[in-house]
Design an enzyme around this catalytic site. Structure first.
Site, mmCIF file in Angstrom:
data_model
loop_
_atom_site.group_PDB
_atom_site.id
_atom_site.type_symbol
_atom_site.label_atom_id
_atom_site.label_comp_id
_atom_site.label_asym_id
_atom_site.label_seq_id
_atom_site.Cartn_x
_atom_site.Cartn_y
_atom_site.Cartn_z
ATOM 1 C CG HIS A 23 -1.903 -1.082 1.271
ATOM 2 N ND1 HIS A 23 -1.574 -2.391 1.539
ATOM 3 C CD2 HIS A 23 -3.242 -1.066 1.060
ATOM 4 C CE1 HIS A 23 -2.675 -3.140 1.492
ATOM 5 N NE2 HIS A 23 -3.696 -2.367 1.206
ATOM 6 C CG LEU A 24 2.642 2.223 -3.166
ATOM 7 C CD1 LEU A 24 2.979 2.456 -4.625
ATOM 8 C CD2 LEU A 24 3.897 1.829 -2.391
ATOM 9 C CG ASN A 76 -7.011 -0.502 -0.410
ATOM 10 O OD1 ASN A 76 -5.971 -0.458 -1.060
ATOM 11 N ND2 ASN A 76 -7.068 -1.037 0.785
ATOM 12 C CG ASP A 136 -0.232 -6.799 3.785
ATOM 13 O OD1 ASP A 136 -0.760 -6.019 2.995
ATOM 14 O OD2 ASP A 136 -0.734 -7.108 4.886
ATOM 15 C CG HIS A 158 -0.878 2.510 9.722
ATOM 16 N ND1 HIS A 158 -2.036 2.945 9.121
ATOM 17 C CD2 HIS A 158 -0.940 1.158 9.723
ATOM 18 C CE1 HIS A 158 -2.768 1.894 8.780
ATOM 19 N NE2 HIS A 158 -2.123 0.801 9.128
#
Lengths: 424, 329
Positions: free
Chosen positions: A63-64, A95, A306, A310
Site C-alpha cells: 500500500h503506497l 483501495n 503487505d 501508518h
C-alpha cells in the site's frame, strides 16, 4: 552509460543461473553475462564480491497510500523505501482515495511513480466500482491503462452473483483476479485470530473459517468461470490445503503469503501489541509452519511485504481501535533470508519467490536477467548483520514489530533500469 | 507474561497498576483480601473515613455506562479521604474527536494520581497504563471482554468469607462466558488461589474459544454441572454484547440454564449463590433463588467497597495501620 557488476554470485532462477559471474549493462538493459560484449568499456564498475546479484524484487502487495492518505506515505516516500529493500516493482491494491476504478487514477499512480523514479509501480484495478461489490468496473480500459490485475482489496464481494460475473468478465480479457479471502459475516469485525490468545485477551476473533469459506466459494466459481485467480496473503494452513488441492486438480489458481505471517503468530499479540495487529490476522504456530512448508514446496508462489505504512497515531489506541498493518518493505529480504537460514528453503527458491514467480503472476517482464531485459537488479550481502531502527527507516510509516530484531542480509545496491536508486 | 508482570508491579514486586489477574501471584491476591478484611470495619463506623489517600486525586474515567462499579469506586476513594473526579466520557471529549491519548494527557496536566478506567475496548487499561506518566496508577474497572479484576477480587473476598478457604472447592460459572470479562478474571483468580475444579456451564455458543487454555471443565448441561458444587456464580446475560445468533430466546435459555431452587438441589447443601449484577430476574436466575437464603448477591456489592479500597490503597503504596508488616493474618 555502461555498467559492469563484477565478482558477484548471480542468482537468476528464471534462467537457471546460480554461479559467480560478471554482469554487463548498457543503456539500462542487461547486455551480457559472463564475458563482456566485444568493445564493452564500463563507465562504472561495481565490485559485488561476496554478494548476491539477483533480479530486483517484485512485491505483489504494497500500500503506497497515494492518492488520498499522504499523511501515511506517498508514492515517492514508499518507493524510496522499496529501493532500500531491493524491490524494483511494486503491485499496489486499488483501495486508494479516489479508488483505482478508472483509467485516470491508474495512470496517475504510475505517472507519480515514474516521476519519483525509485521503483516501478504496477497497480491493481478495482474489481467492482467504488469497491462496493455491486457493479463491475471497466476492466478492459483499466488493463489498457496499466493495471496488472483486478482486486476488491480488503472488501469482500459479498454478492456471489456479482463475484461470478466479475470473474467471467475478467476471464474474457485474460485478467487475473486477486482475492483477499475473507467471509465478511464470519469475520464479524474481529481483529485477531479466533483462538486461545484472542480468547484470553477478550479480543473479537476472525475464525479460520472466515478464510476457508471464502476460498471454497471462490474456487467453486473458478471451476465455473475458468477465471485466473490469485489469493493474496493466505493466513491459515487449511486455506492453503484447499488451494493446493485445487491446483492439483488443475484449476488456474495461485497464492502468496506475507513475510510477517511466516515469522509471527498470535502469541506475539500478548500484552496487546498493536504493532502485530494485521489483517488477515496472525494465526497459530501450526498455521505458520504450514505456510512455511507451502513456501518450501512451491504451493505458495510468492512472498509479499503487505506493506502498510501508518502515522504513529494509527497504532496509539486500545488494540481493537488501532489500524491493521505493518510497514514492511525494508524487512522483506531479511525476513525471507531468515527462512533460508532456518533451512526452510534454498537461497535460489527464496530468490524465485521474490522475483520471477511473482512477476509471472502479474504477467510482466520482470524478475529475471535475460539479455535485453531492463536492468532492475538487487545486490545484497547475505552475511551482513544489521538492526532496524527508527533512525534508519526510510518508509514514512515506522509501524513495525521488527525493531531491534537482528536482521541478517542487507541490500547494498538497487538498480532500476541500470540506474542506481539505492546504495548503502 | 514477564512483560505484563513488569507493567503491573514495581521493582519490589508491589502493586503499581491493577489491570488483570494474569501475571499477578497468589500472595498478592491474599494480601488484597487481607487488606480488604481490615478495611471492612470502616464502613460500619459512624465516621466512615481513613486518611490513607488524603491529598490524592483519583479520576473515575468511565467510557462505558456503569452504576454499581462507579459508585463503589467513588465511595471507596472517599472513604480513603481522596478527592474524586467522575468523568463520563461517552458524552464528553472523545465524542468530539479527541483521542484517548489526548484525554489522558489533559488529565495528567491536572495532576491526578490515579485513573480508574472503564472502556469498551479490550486492552484499554493496558494502553493507558503504558502511556500514563510514571507517578500515575491505573485500575482497570472493566475493559471490553478482557478483564474486570476488581469484580473478581470482591467475588474471591465473598467466597473466602463464606467458605473460609479455596482448596477443595468446586466453583461453577454459568452463562455468557464467551463475552464476559468478569468470568475471565474470576477464572484466573480462582485458579491462582488454588481452586482445583472450576466449571463453566453454557451452550456452545457462549463458551469461549479454546476453553482448555483457561484450565476449566466445560459443561453444557446445568444439572450435570451443578452436581456437588460449593459455589455457583451466575452471569448476567449480556444482551448488548450478543453479536450474531447465539441464542434462540430468553425462554429457552431460562429453561436450560436459568437457576431455580429445583436445580440448586443438585449442588452441595451449603452452596453459595453469587451474581455480579445487575440481575435479569427470570432470565438467568429465578427471584426465589436470587432473594433466597443461599444468595450473597447484596453482600458482594458491599464487599466491593472494601476490596476496592484495599486495591486503591495498595496501588498507592499505602496500607491501613492494623495490617502493617508482620501483623497480617
Amino acid at each position: 552509460m555502461k555498467i559492469a557488476i563484477k565478482n558477484g554470485h548471480v542468482i537468476d532462477p528464471a534462467n537457471g543461473i546460480d554461479a559467480q559471474q560478471d554482469l554487463f549493462i548498457a543503456e539500462g538493459k542487461v547486455v551480457a553475462l559472463g564475458q563482456p560484449p566485444t568493445g564493452f568499456s564500463a563507465d562504472e564498475t561495481i565490485d559485488a564480491r561476496q554478494q548476491i546479484v539477483c533480479p530486483g524484487f517484485v512485491d505483489l502487495r504494497a500500500h503506497l497510500r497515494e492518492p488520498g492518505e499522504e499523511h501515511k506515505g506517498t508514492i515517492a516516500s514508499e518507493t524510496r523505501a522499496a529501493a532500500r529493500g531491493g524491490i524494483t516493482t511494486l503491485c499496489c491494491p486499488p483501495n486508494t482515495h479516489p479508488i483505482i476504478d478508472t483509467p485516470a487514477v491508474a495512470e496517475l499512480v504510475q505517472r507519480h511513480a515514474e516521476t519519483a523514479g525509485h521503483a516501478r509501480v504496477a497497480p491493481l484495478g478495482a474489481l467492482t466500482q467504488k469497491l462496493e461489490g455491486s457493479a463491475i468496473t471497466e476492466m478492459h480500459a483499466l488493463k489498457m491503462a496499466g493495471c496488472v490485475g483486478m482486486s476488491n482489496a480488503m472488501q469482500p464481494v459479498g454478492n456471489t452473483l456479482v463475484l461470478r460475473r466479475a470473474m467471467e468478465y475478467a476471464a474474457t480479457y485474460n485478467i487475473t483476479v486477486f482475492i483477499h479471502a475473507e467471509d465478511a459475516a464470519l469475520a464479524n469485525n474481529g481483529c485477531v485470530h479466533e483462538g486461545a490468545v484472542g480468547s484470553r485477551l477478550g479480543l473479537l476473533g476472525i475464525p479460520t473459517a472466515a478464510e476457508t469459506v471464502a476460498v471454497a466459494a471462490t474456487l467453486a466459481l473458478v471451476e465455473e468461470t475458468g477465471a485466473q485467480v490469485h489469493f493474496s496473503m493466505v493466513s491459515s494452513q487449511r486455506a492453503l490445503q484447499k488451494i493446493s488441492r485445487a491446483r492439483y486438480d488443475g484449476l488456474p489458481v495461485s497464492c502468496d503469503v506475507s513475510a510477517h505471517h511466516l515469522h509471527l503468530t498470535e502469541i506475539d499479540l500478548l500484552g496487546f501489541n498493536s504493532l502485530c495487529h494485521v489483517r488477515p490476522p496472525l494465526r497459530t504456530q501450526r498455521d505458520m509452519e504450514g505456510l512455511r512448508k507451502g513456501v518450501a514446496d512451491g504451493q505458495i508462489a510468492a512472498i509479499c511485504s503487505d506493506h502498510q505504512p501508518h502515522e504513529a497515531d494509527a497504532k496509539l489506541a486500545p488494540f481493537g481501535a488501532t489500524e491493521p498493518g505493518i510497514s514492511a518493505l525494508e524487512t522483506l529480504l531479511p525476513l525471507s533470508l531468515r527462512l533460508v537460514d532456518h533451512g526452510i528453503f534454498s537461497m535460489t527458491q527464496m530468490v524465485s519467490s521474490l522475483t520471477h514467480q511473482p512477476a509471472t503472476i502479474l504477467g510482466i517482464k520482470a524478475g529475471r536477467l535475460s539479455i535485453g531485459d531492463l536492468a532492475d537488479i538487487c545486490i545484497f550481502d547475505p552475511e551482513r548483520y544489521w538492526t532496524l531502527d527508527h533512525h534508519s527507516m526510510v518508509s514514512r510509516g515506522h509501524n513495525t514489530p521488527f525493531f531491534n530484531w537482528e536482521m541478517k542480509g542487507e541490500v547494498t545496491r538497487t538498480l532500476l533500469g541500470g540506474k542506481t536508486v539505492y546504495e548503502r | 507474561m514477564k512483560k505484563r508482570n513488569r507493567l503491573q508491579l514495581d521493582e519490589q514486586g508491589r502493586l503499581k497498576h491493577f489491570l488483570t489477574i494474569e501475571g499477578l501471584n497468589r500472595q498478592l491476591l491474599i494480601d488484597i483480601l487481607d487488606t480488604a478484611e481490615s478495611l471492612t470495619s470502616i464502613s460500619e463506623q459512624s465516621i466512615k473515613k481513613v486518611p490513607l489517600l488524603r491529598g490524592k486525586t483519583i479520576v473515575n474515567l468511565f467510557f462505558e455506562a456503569s452504576t454499581r462499579t462507579r459508585t463503589t469506586f467513588e465511595l471507596a476513594a472517599k472513604r480513603l479521604s481522596a478527592d474524586v473526579l467522575n468523568i463520563n466520557i461517552q458524552a464528553s471529549a472523545t465524542a468530539k474527536g479527541e483521542t484517548l491519548l489526548d484525554t489522558l494527557r489533559n488529565l495528567e496536566a491536572m495532576h491526578c494520581d490515579m485513573f480508574v478506567v472503564r472502556h469498551a475496548d479490550s486492552g484499554a487499561a493496558h494502553f493507558i497504563a503504558q502511556h500514563a506518566a510514571p507517578h500515575i496508577s491505573v485500575i482497570n474497572a472493566g475493559d471490553g471482554q478482557h478483564a474486570h479484576p476488581t469484580q473478581a477480587m470482591l467475588d474471591m473476598f465473598t467466597i473466602r468469607r463464606e467458605k473460609g478457604e479455596f482448596h477443595r472447592l468446586t466453583v461453577a460459572i454459568v452463562g455468557d462466558i464467551r463475552h464476559s470479562r468478569v468470568a475471565r478474571s474470576q477464572i484466573h483468580a480462582l485458579s491462582m488461589l488454588g481452586v482445583e475444579d472450576i466449571r463453566i456451564i453454557a451452550p456452545k455458543t457462549l463458551i469461549p474459544t479454546e476453553p482448555d487454555a483457561f484450565g476449566v471443565h466445560v459443561f453444557h448441561d446445568l444439572r450435570e454441572g451443578l452436581r456437588d458444587v460449593d459455589v455457583v456464580i451466575m452471569l448476567r446475560l449480556q444482551k448488548e454484547r450478543m453479536r450474531g445468533a447465539s441464542l434462540p430466546s430468553e425462554h429457552e435459555y431460562f429453561q436450560r440454564y436459568g437457576l431455580t431452587e429445583a436445580k440448586l438441589e443438585l449442588a452441595k447443601p451449603d452452596v453459595t449463590v453469587m451474581h455480579p449484577g445487575p440481575i435479569n430476574r427470570g432470565v438467568e436466575i429465578d427471584s426465589e433463588v436470587a432473594d433466597g437464603p443461599r444468595s450473597v448477591i447484596l453482600q458482594q456489592v458491599s464487599h466491593g467497597i472494601a476490596v476496592r479500597m484495599a486495591i486503591m490503597a495498595m496501588a498507592m503504596q499505602q496500607r491501613p495501620p492494623e495490617t502493617a508488616e508482620g501483623e497480617r493474618r
